[in-house]
Design an enzyme around this catalytic site. Structure first.
Site, PDB file in Angstrom:
ATOM      1  N   GLY A 154      43.319 101.914   7.661  1.00 29.49           N
ATOM      2  CA  GLY A 154      42.809 101.262   8.866  1.00 29.49           C
ATOM      3  C   GLY A 154      41.394 101.686   9.185  1.00 29.49           C
ATOM      4  N   TYR A 155      41.137 102.980   9.033  1.00 31.66           N
ATOM      5  CA  TYR A 155      39.798 103.515   9.294  1.00 31.66           C
ATOM      6  C   TYR A 155      38.788 102.967   8.276  1.00 31.66           C
ATOM      7  CZ  TYR A 155      36.158 107.091   9.999  1.00 31.66           C
ATOM      8  OH  TYR A 155      34.977 107.745  10.239  1.00 31.66           O
ATOM      9  N   VAL A 156      39.164 102.993   7.008  1.00 32.67           N
ATOM     10  CA  VAL A 156      38.270 102.491   5.963  1.00 32.67           C
ATOM     11  C   VAL A 156      37.985 101.006   6.154  1.00 32.67           C
ATOM     12  CG1 VAL A 156      38.157 101.956   3.494  1.00 32.67           C
ATOM     13  CG2 VAL A 156      38.749 104.256   4.240  1.00 32.67           C
ATOM     14  N   SER A 158      37.683  99.468   8.908  1.00 36.39           N
ATOM     15  CA  SER A 158      36.659  99.345   9.950  1.00 36.39           C
ATOM     16  C   SER A 158      35.282  99.747   9.422  1.00 36.39           C
ATOM     17  CB  SER A 158      37.032 100.179  11.176  1.00 36.39           C
ATOM     18  OG  SER A 158      36.894 101.580  10.944  1.00 36.39           O
TER      19      SER A 158
END
Length: 246
Positions: A154-156, A158
């Site tokens: 999820g972070y990647v 973004s």
């Protein structure tokens, strides 16, 4: 056009701690007047302002949600009013929620993407409208776009969006003499990175780097200072500042 008699001016989002604080203090040492942005902790931002002032620099604390257009417009206004304009915008503000894809809370995903994607877009939009000729816009990605560690999906997602919008913006600003780049740190010893990790995990990440240590916020600030100052021929790039991790 930047005046030859006034200092260059930087606005650093997320400037109250970690990489943002190191960046604000480094740019101040390089002669910038600095807007130190905070999302919720004004006291920490004021500490950075006081430290810069004690070292002979000029700084101002400005607050607001980076994803809120009105709040960011007001923050940019305040920095311009205090210092006469803006030459460099460094967008370090971001949040990180780690989870396997199968278990990700979608509310957490939405919250993270609101700050990391929409927030970067809002700040970049204001920067594109306001940064003076000869300036720089510097956004933040992550080296995990290359290392592909589990639980970071999820972070990647973004941060991959941040990379793409930054490289497009660099081309949209053709003719303005404004550079746009993204910095992609590796594992760096900040509260955001260390939160929730046990010592074995931290040691493993440090040992994975050829230089055999975690990055320091000052290491990342060094790259930002390069892009904010002498690096006028570096444009539309993602700089992986990670000690050789990937």
């Amino acid at each position: 056009m930047t005046s030859t008699t006034s200092p260059r001016v930087a606005l650093v989002t997320g400037g109250s701690g970690g990489i943002g604080r190191a960046t604000a203090e480094r740019l101040a040492r390089d002669g910038f007047a600095v807007g130190v942005h905070y999302a919720g902790n004004r006291a920490r931002a004021e500490e950075v302002v006081e430290k810069i002032a004690a070292d002979g620099g000029r700084a101002l604390a400005v607050g607001g949600d980076v994803a809120d257009e009105a709040a960011m417009r007001a923050a940019f206004d305040a920095v311009e009013e205090a210092f006469g304009g803006i030459d460099v915008v460094v967008n370090t503000a971001g949040i990180m929620v780690l989870s396997p894809v199968a278990e990700m809370d979608l509310d957490d995903l939405d919250r993270m993407h609101r700050t990391n994607i929409r927030g970067t877009f809002v700040v970049s939009q204001q920067a594109a409208r306001r940064v003076r000729t000869g300036g720089a816009i510097i956004n933040f990605s992550t080296s995990v776009t290359r290392t592909k560690f589990p639980t970071y999906a999820g972070y990647v997602a973004s941060k991959a969006a941040v990379e793409s919008m930054s490289l497009v913006l660099a081309r949209e600003l053709r003719g303005r003499d404004i550079t746009v780049n993204a910095v992609a740190p590796g594992p760096t010893a900040t509260p955001l990175f260390l939160d929730g990790k046990d010592q074995q995990t931290i040691d493993n990440l440090a040992n994975a780097v050829p230089l055999e240590r975690l990055g320091r916020p000052e290491d990342i600030a060094e790259t930002v200072a390069f892009l904010a100052g002498p690096a006028r021929w570096v444009n539309g790039q993602v700089l992986f500042t990670n000690g050789g991790l990937a």
